[in-house]
Structures are given as C-alpha cells and as structure tokens.
Motif scaffolding. Structure first.
Motif, PDB file in Angstrom:
ATOM      1  N   SER A   1      36.594  28.157 157.785  1.00  0.00           N
ATOM      2  CA  SER A   1      36.046  29.437 157.326  1.00  0.00           C
ATOM      3  C   SER A   1      35.534  29.333 155.892  1.00  0.00           C
ATOM      4  O   SER A   1      34.842  30.225 155.409  1.00  0.00           O
ATOM      5  N   GLN A   2      35.887  28.257 155.193  1.00  0.00           N
ATOM      6  CA  GLN A   2      35.395  28.014 153.833  1.00  0.00           C
ATOM      7  C   GLN A   2      34.907  26.575 153.759  1.00  0.00           C
ATOM      8  O   GLN A   2      35.601  25.650 154.202  1.00  0.00           O
ATOM      9  N   PHE A   3      33.683  26.365 153.198  1.00  0.00           N
ATOM     10  CA  PHE A   3      33.162  25.007 153.089  1.00  0.00           C
ATOM     11  C   PHE A   3      32.281  24.881 151.867  1.00  0.00           C
ATOM     12  O   PHE A   3      31.402  25.718 151.698  1.00  0.00           O
ATOM     13  N   PRO A   4      32.413  23.851 151.051  1.00  0.00           N
ATOM     14  CA  PRO A   4      33.478  22.860 151.159  1.00  0.00           C
ATOM     15  C   PRO A   4      34.785  23.387 150.573  1.00  0.00           C
ATOM     16  O   PRO A   4      34.770  24.132 149.593  1.00  0.00           O
ATOM     17  N   ARG A   5      35.901  22.977 151.144  1.00  0.00           N
ATOM     18  CA  ARG A   5      37.194  23.346 150.571  1.00  0.00           C
ATOM     19  C   ARG A   5      37.475  22.462 149.366  1.00  0.00           C
ATOM     20  O   ARG A   5      36.922  21.375 149.219  1.00  0.00           O
ATOM     21  N   ASN A   6      38.366  22.927 148.522  1.00  0.00           N
ATOM     22  CA  ASN A   6      38.723  22.205 147.306  1.00  0.00           C
ATOM     23  C   ASN A   6      39.803  21.164 147.625  1.00  0.00           C
ATOM     24  O   ASN A   6      40.964  21.505 147.843  1.00  0.00           O
ATOM     25  N   GLY A   7      39.424  19.896 147.625  1.00  0.00           N
ATOM     26  CA  GLY A   7      40.352  18.828 147.984  1.00  0.00           C
ATOM     27  C   GLY A   7      40.961  18.126 146.781  1.00  0.00           C
ATOM     28  O   GLY A   7      41.530  17.037 146.902  1.00  0.00           O
ATOM     29  N   LEU A   8      40.831  18.773 145.607  1.00  0.00           N
ATOM     30  CA  LEU A   8      41.244  18.147 144.354  1.00  0.00           C
ATOM     31  C   LEU A   8      42.703  17.696 144.368  1.00  0.00           C
ATOM     32  O   LEU A   8      43.017  16.533 144.064  1.00  0.00           O
ATOM     33  N   LEU A   9      43.613  18.601 144.719  1.00  0.00           N
ATOM     34  CA  LEU A   9      45.040  18.274 144.650  1.00  0.00           C
ATOM     35  C   LEU A   9      45.396  17.173 145.663  1.00  0.00           C
ATOM     36  O   LEU A   9      46.106  16.210 145.333  1.00  0.00           O
ATOM     37  N   ALA A  10      44.876  17.287 146.868  1.00  0.00           N
ATOM     38  CA  ALA A  10      45.144  16.261 147.877  1.00  0.00           C
ATOM     39  C   ALA A  10      44.620  14.900 147.408  1.00  0.00           C
ATOM     40  O   ALA A  10      45.277  13.866 147.588  1.00  0.00           O
ATOM     41  N   ALA A  11      43.451  14.911 146.799  1.00  0.00           N
ATOM     42  CA  ALA A  11      42.857  13.652 146.331  1.00  0.00           C
ATOM     43  C   ALA A  11      43.691  13.047 145.206  1.00  0.00           C
ATOM     44  O   ALA A  11      43.893  11.829 145.140  1.00  0.00           O
ATOM     45  N   ARG A  12      44.200  13.909 144.288  1.00  0.00           N
ATOM     46  CA  ARG A  12      45.051  13.392 143.208  1.00  0.00           C
ATOM     47  C   ARG A  12      46.308  12.755 143.782  1.00  0.00           C
ATOM     48  O   ARG A  12      46.768  11.717 143.295  1.00  0.00           O
ATOM     49  N   ILE A  13      46.882  13.390 144.796  1.00  0.00           N
ATOM     50  CA  ILE A  13      48.114  12.872 145.402  1.00  0.00           C
ATOM     51  C   ILE A  13      47.871  11.494 146.005  1.00  0.00           C
ATOM     52  O   ILE A  13      48.598  10.534 145.736  1.00  0.00           O
ATOM     53  N   VAL A  14      46.829  11.370 146.806  1.00  0.00           N
ATOM     54  CA  VAL A  14      46.577  10.081 147.478  1.00  0.00           C
ATOM     55  C   VAL A  14      46.149   9.020 146.470  1.00  0.00           C
ATOM     56  O   VAL A  14      46.532   7.856 146.568  1.00  0.00           O
ATOM     57  N   CYS A  15      45.386   9.442 145.475  1.00  0.00           N
ATOM     58  CA  CYS A  15      44.928   8.493 144.448  1.00  0.00           C
ATOM     59  C   CYS A  15      46.122   7.883 143.715  1.00  0.00           C
ATOM     60  O   CYS A  15      46.147   6.680 143.435  1.00  0.00           O
ATOM     61  N   ALA A  16      47.134   8.703 143.433  1.00  0.00           N
ATOM     62  CA  ALA A  16      48.300   8.238 142.665  1.00  0.00           C
ATOM     63  C   ALA A  16      49.251   7.389 143.505  1.00  0.00           C
ATOM     64  O   ALA A  16      50.104   6.693 142.960  1.00  0.00           O
ATOM     65  N   HIS A  17      49.119   7.448 144.818  1.00  0.00           N
ATOM     66  CA  HIS A  17      50.064   6.753 145.714  1.00  0.00           C
ATOM     67  C   HIS A  17      49.333   5.948 146.779  1.00  0.00           C
ATOM     68  O   HIS A  17      49.859   5.787 147.880  1.00  0.00           O
TER      69      HIS A  17
END
Lengths: 197, 197
Positions: free
Chosen positions: A82-98
C-alpha cells in the motif's frame, strides 16, 4: 568464487532475487555476500527524487503487472504494498552491520516477504523486532545497535561503495568485477561464478 | 494468436530480439506483426532529450558490457556503433509502410546488423537502398515513397499508438493486450501467445 548480492529492501525486483538466490547458489557451492544498500542516494545522483517507477507512470504500471506475472510464474507470494517505496533504512542498517551472521539470509527473506507479501511497514522497528526474534535471541540489542552512529555510517559507506562500483539499480550482482543488473541476470551471474571456481 | 513486435532501429536490445524472434516464433506457429516506432518522442515525454544510456553514464556503461556478453552468449555478431543512438527514422518509415511485405523480416535484420555489427550509418539512404536491393527489386521506389508526407504521417501515428498502448521502451511485445518489455521477456510473451492459440 563468491557472488556479491547488492539489494535494497524497498526494491520490487530485489524481492524476486532474494527469494530465488539460495536455491540457485547452494547447489553450485557459490557463497553469497549479502550487501544491502540504499537506492535513494543513487537515484538522487541521477536527478530522481523518487523511485523511477513513481516518476514514470507507464514504467511503474508495467512493473507492477510484471511483478504479478513473475511472482505467479515463480510461485512467490505477492501483494502490491500500500506504500511504495517503503523505507528500508533500518533493515538495511541491521543486515549491513551483521552481513556474515548466520541468520541474515532468513531475516532478509522475512523482511522482503513482510513488505511485498504481507504489506507490513518494514520501517517500523516493532515489525523488524518480531522478524528478528524468529531468527536470533539478540533482537533487542541488534535493533538498538542499528540506531547508533557507527551503524548509520556503515550503511552510508556501503551505499557509497555501491556508487563507486557503478551500481545504478537493484538488484545487482558482482562476480570478479563483472556487474550484472536485475533479477533476470541472476542465473548469468551465478554461471559466471561457477566458471571461475 | 499473433504477437505485436514493437522495436526501434536505434535500440540495442531490439537488435537482440530481432535476431532471435524468427527462430523462437516459427516453431510455435506464432505470427509476428512488425511494428517499428520511434523511442525519441516517448523519451521526450519523460523529459529525456537523449537516450537514457547517454544521459545516465553508469547505466550506459553497463548496457554496452551487457550487450557484449549477451551477443557473445547468443553468438550474434556485435561491434559497438561509433554513433549512438543512430537515426533510424528512414528505416522505420520504410518498414512501417510495408509491414506485411514478405521482405520485411529479412530487411529489418539486415538494418540492425548494419547498425550493430557493421557500424554503418542506417540514416544514409544509400545504405538502406543497398540492403533493400538484396530483398526486393523495388528498392528505389520504396525509398522514394518513404520520403512522402503520407509515409511520415504513418510512422508518426504508429509512434502515437505506441504511447497510447503504454509502451515506454524497446523492444516491447504485446499479446492480447498484455505488454512485455525487453529482450529478456521475448520467451514469456511467446509462451503466453502459445497458451492462447
């Protein structure tokens, strides 16, 4: 030979390759480097302040129809968010750090499914905490760490690296300096990695 | 069921589908409607005064490398043209005015090869007269007719129809109102046409 997998959590076609990459790479013995980045700054450098699928309506309409057809063909669940593009910032930070953590592939698939099959807001830390909780016991600590300056800087550097590597869209795959763009090129990138093994 | 094949003589990925379409469609018994059009006006409507491959350098560099790799894989001859995009106006008017003529598929392939394998200027009527002469005895009359107002109007209408059909790039394929974009979607478009037969 490893394959670098560059993706954005908001990207529709990254959803397709995220759901496909494990089954294709594992039988070939090809290791995947999970490389989340942000398309936003890369699009802004091209003068686009929004997704090209929003800026160019005919292209956007086509993409949504193509996604429906592709998910249908690949038996991947899909509901137009229902929203595009969604904000993937937090998810990306999590995966980037791990990125080398064993739970990253499963968590990444879960976030994409949340966005593109369940229409959940992946910018919401409660949504991510729930998904993280299904793959690790450290969910709260991981989310807290993702809010730090160090974590923010990590993703910023990764996105700058994407731009230096000439990445202009997502998903992208890099094997031995060869760049492949788009879910349609996943097989070709893996084939090249296999040849080099 | 027929397949509408929409292409631009200057488009790199239209070269790939032009060289592939006959061998894929014939065994399935699918008739091809050859629909040349001009990307220029469609790009201008999106605010682009040049090919996106020239406007966005990272995307352009990638496209040329992807073309090299794709032609290599498909055993299609390829030399990067010294001018891009070339002016395919005259060739498009010729094919538009004669789209059902039996020589059209062979002539279309010859023009694409001239542009993308032999680095010839396909805007030059002498180049087109030579290629036409290899497939028909009416070359001179056909070229003369292509310069008339009627012929110009024919291509303009075809390009307007492309825009109304929501076409935003080339090659595009339309089967039963379903739009498929890009050489990578040729097989899927043919598969759909086969199902409907």
């Amino acid at each position: 030979m490893k394959l670098e997998y560059w993706f954005d959590f908001a990207s529709t076609y990254s959803y397709l390759s995220t759901m496909r990459i494990k089954a294709l790479a594992e039988p070939l013995g090809i290791a995947i480097e999970w490389r989340p980045f942000l398309l936003g700054p890369i699009f802004r450098d091209q003068g686009w302040m929004d997704s090209p699928f929003n800026l160019f309506p005919a292209k956007g309409r086509y993409m949504w129809r193509d996604m429906e057809r592709s998910c249908d063909r690949l038996a991947i669940p899909f509901r137009r968010p229902s929203q595009f593009p969604r904000n993937g910032l937090l998810a990306a930070r999590i995966v980037c750090a791990h990125s080398r953590a064993p739970w990253v592939p499963e968590f990444t698939r879960a976030v994409f499914r949340a966005n593109f099959a369940d229409d959940l807001d992946i910018a919401d830390s409660a949504v991510l905490a729930q998904l993280l909780g299904e793959v690790t016991t450290d969910a709260a600590a991981i989310i807290a760490a993702a809010q730090t300056e160090e974590s923010k800087l990590g993703l910023r550097k990764q996105t700058e690296l994407a731009a230096r590597r000439q990445i202009f869209g997502a998903p992208s795959f890099i094997v031995n300096e060869e760049l492949y763009w788009g879910n349609d090129r996943l097989e070709e990138a893996l084939e090249y990695a296999k040849q080099l093994r």
